[in-house]
Design a protein around this motif. Sequence first.
Motif, PDB file in Angstrom:
ATOM      1  N   LYS A 126      14.834 -18.409  25.332  1.00 55.71           N
ATOM      2  CA  LYS A 126      16.113 -17.810  25.741  1.00 55.71           C
ATOM      3  C   LYS A 126      16.418 -16.626  24.842  1.00 55.71           C
ATOM      4  O   LYS A 126      16.225 -16.701  23.625  1.00 55.71           O
ATOM      5  CB  LYS A 126      17.225 -18.858  25.618  1.00 55.71           C
ATOM      6  N   THR A 127      16.885 -15.531  25.439  1.00 56.50           N
ATOM      7  CA  THR A 127      17.314 -14.361  24.679  1.00 56.50           C
ATOM      8  C   THR A 127      18.805 -14.157  24.906  1.00 56.50           C
ATOM      9  O   THR A 127      19.275 -14.170  26.050  1.00 56.50           O
ATOM     10  CB  THR A 127      16.535 -13.099  25.110  1.00 56.50           C
ATOM     11  N   PHE A 128      19.527 -13.964  23.819  1.00 52.29           N
ATOM     12  CA  PHE A 128      20.947 -13.655  23.876  1.00 52.29           C
ATOM     13  C   PHE A 128      21.119 -12.192  23.467  1.00 52.29           C
ATOM     14  O   PHE A 128      20.538 -11.747  22.474  1.00 52.29           O
ATOM     15  CB  PHE A 128      21.750 -14.536  22.909  1.00 52.29           C
ATOM     16  N   THR A 129      21.940 -11.445  24.225  1.00 55.79           N
ATOM     17  CA  THR A 129      22.229 -10.051  23.891  1.00 55.79           C
ATOM     18  C   THR A 129      23.734  -9.877  23.767  1.00 55.79           C
ATOM     19  O   THR A 129      24.482 -10.197  24.695  1.00 55.79           O
ATOM     20  CB  THR A 129      21.673  -9.092  24.971  1.00 55.79           C
ATOM     21  N   LEU A 130      24.156  -9.382  22.616  1.00 50.71           N
ATOM     22  CA  LEU A 130      25.560  -9.050  22.367  1.00 50.71           C
ATOM     23  C   LEU A 130      25.727  -7.556  22.583  1.00 50.71           C
ATOM     24  O   LEU A 130      24.974  -6.751  22.016  1.00 50.71           O
ATOM     25  CB  LEU A 130      25.945  -9.410  20.926  1.00 50.71           C
ATOM     26  N   THR A 131      26.677  -7.202  23.423  1.00 55.12           N
ATOM     27  CA  THR A 131      26.987  -5.790  23.667  1.00 55.12           C
ATOM     28  C   THR A 131      28.461  -5.577  23.373  1.00 55.12           C
ATOM     29  O   THR A 131      29.312  -6.338  23.846  1.00 55.12           O
ATOM     30  CB  THR A 131      26.676  -5.407  25.129  1.00 55.12           C
ATOM     31  N   VAL A 132      28.757  -4.556  22.558  1.00 57.59           N
ATOM     32  CA  VAL A 132      30.148  -4.248  22.206  1.00 57.59           C
ATOM     33  C   VAL A 132      30.404  -2.770  22.471  1.00 57.59           C
ATOM     34  O   VAL A 132      29.500  -1.940  22.421  1.00 57.59           O
ATOM     35  CB  VAL A 132      30.463  -4.582  20.724  1.00 57.59           C
ATOM     36  N   ALA A 163      27.068  -0.584  21.651  1.00 54.59           N
ATOM     37  CA  ALA A 163      25.916  -1.009  20.845  1.00 54.59           C
ATOM     38  C   ALA A 163      25.505  -2.397  21.302  1.00 54.59           C
ATOM     39  O   ALA A 163      26.338  -3.190  21.760  1.00 54.59           O
ATOM     40  CB  ALA A 163      26.263  -1.019  19.364  1.00 54.59           C
ATOM     41  N   SER A 164      24.220  -2.672  21.186  1.00 54.24           N
ATOM     42  CA  SER A 164      23.697  -3.979  21.597  1.00 54.24           C
ATOM     43  C   SER A 164      22.745  -4.508  20.543  1.00 54.24           C
ATOM     44  O   SER A 164      22.069  -3.734  19.851  1.00 54.24           O
ATOM     45  CB  SER A 164      22.955  -3.878  22.925  1.00 54.24           C
ATOM     46  N   LYS A 165      22.673  -5.802  20.469  1.00 53.90           N
ATOM     47  CA  LYS A 165      21.714  -6.483  19.590  1.00 53.90           C
ATOM     48  C   LYS A 165      21.295  -7.771  20.283  1.00 53.90           C
ATOM     49  O   LYS A 165      22.118  -8.481  20.850  1.00 53.90           O
ATOM     50  CB  LYS A 165      22.349  -6.795  18.232  1.00 53.90           C
ATOM     51  N   SER A 166      19.976  -8.063  20.251  1.00 52.13           N
ATOM     52  CA  SER A 166      19.447  -9.267  20.896  1.00 52.13           C
ATOM     53  C   SER A 166      18.781 -10.174  19.875  1.00 52.13           C
ATOM     54  O   SER A 166      18.251  -9.714  18.858  1.00 52.13           O
ATOM     55  CB  SER A 166      18.417  -8.894  21.965  1.00 52.13           C
ATOM     56  N   ILE A 167      18.791 -11.453  20.176  1.00 52.80           N
ATOM     57  CA  ILE A 167      18.086 -12.446  19.386  1.00 52.80           C
ATOM     58  C   ILE A 167      17.481 -13.456  20.367  1.00 52.80           C
ATOM     59  O   ILE A 167      18.093 -13.778  21.387  1.00 52.80           O
ATOM     60  CB  ILE A 167      18.994 -13.150  18.353  1.00 52.80           C
ATOM     61  N   SER A 168      16.278 -13.898  20.058  1.00 56.79           N
ATOM     62  CA  SER A 168      15.581 -14.817  20.960  1.00 56.79           C
ATOM     63  C   SER A 168      15.317 -16.152  20.289  1.00 56.79           C
ATOM     64  O   SER A 168      15.072 -16.215  19.082  1.00 56.79           O
ATOM     65  CB  SER A 168      14.245 -14.212  21.404  1.00 56.79           C
ATOM     66  N   ILE A 169      15.347 -17.180  21.092  1.00 56.45           N
ATOM     67  CA  ILE A 169      14.956 -18.522  20.675  1.00 56.45           C
ATOM     68  C   ILE A 169      13.663 -18.831  21.414  1.00 56.45           C
ATOM     69  O   ILE A 169      13.616 -18.770  22.642  1.00 56.45           O
ATOM     70  CB  ILE A 169      16.039 -19.563  21.025  1.00 56.45           C
ATOM     71  N   ALA A 170      12.611 -19.107  20.654  1.00 57.90           N
ATOM     72  CA  ALA A 170      11.313 -19.383  21.263  1.00 57.90           C
ATOM     73  C   ALA A 170      10.917 -20.830  20.986  1.00 57.90           C
ATOM     74  O   ALA A 170      10.976 -21.283  19.843  1.00 57.90           O
ATOM     75  CB  ALA A 170      10.250 -18.439  20.704  1.00 57.90           C
ATOM     76  N   PHE A 171      10.534 -21.532  22.022  1.00 55.47           N
ATOM     77  CA  PHE A 171      10.078 -22.906  21.877  1.00 55.47           C
ATOM     78  C   PHE A 171       8.606 -22.902  21.501  1.00 55.47           C
ATOM     79  O   PHE A 171       7.814 -22.142  22.054  1.00 55.47           O
ATOM     80  CB  PHE A 171      10.305 -23.698  23.166  1.00 55.47           C
ATOM     81  N   ARG A 172       8.240 -23.747  20.563  1.00 51.47           N
ATOM     82  CA  ARG A 172       6.858 -23.868  20.108  1.00 51.47           C
ATOM     83  C   ARG A 172       6.447 -25.331  20.151  1.00 51.47           C
ATOM     84  O   ARG A 172       7.246 -26.221  19.897  1.00 51.47           O
ATOM     85  CB  ARG A 172       6.693 -23.357  18.668  1.00 51.47           C
TER      86      ARG A 172
END
Length: 154
Positions: A28-34, A41-50
């Motif tokens: 899942k990737t979350f993107t914050l846009t303000v 501006a935007s910044k994304s962070i991803s959660i990767a299952f392993r």
Amino acid sequence: VTTQTLTDCTINANSRTATYTNEISSNKTFTLTVGDGQNTASKSISIAFRNKIYYGSSAIPSNFNSAFILGLSKNKFATSKSGSFSITVGSNEYGFIAFPSSFGTLTSVKIGGFDTDVTSCGNISFTNSSGGVATYSIYRTGRHSLGAITMVIS
């Protein structure tokens, strides 16, 4: 800040907090846009299952199943089968390693710097402790009672 969004979240504009209420069960990737009315501006962070690699020592069981893999003494998250795996192989036990079949077959194992024979114990449908299911390959050392060893897989 005049606008703010966060992927699939409800944002409290006063406290600048967000709530995500869904279960995360895949990458899942979350993107914050303000924005301030003039710029954004935007910044994304991803959660990767392993998946994990499980390894340890055991006598040869009558049945290879999820409980057997979960009972191996060590595990670590991995993206490939390559790595160094230290275990102590007790009397009349073999060294075992189990990993997702998608990582490929085990072709090179070294113990003490020397090529070592391993035996394929087959593939099983493995259910991990979180309920995730994947096909896992299980291998064991060709000899038993090896003592403290480090298997290097490339």
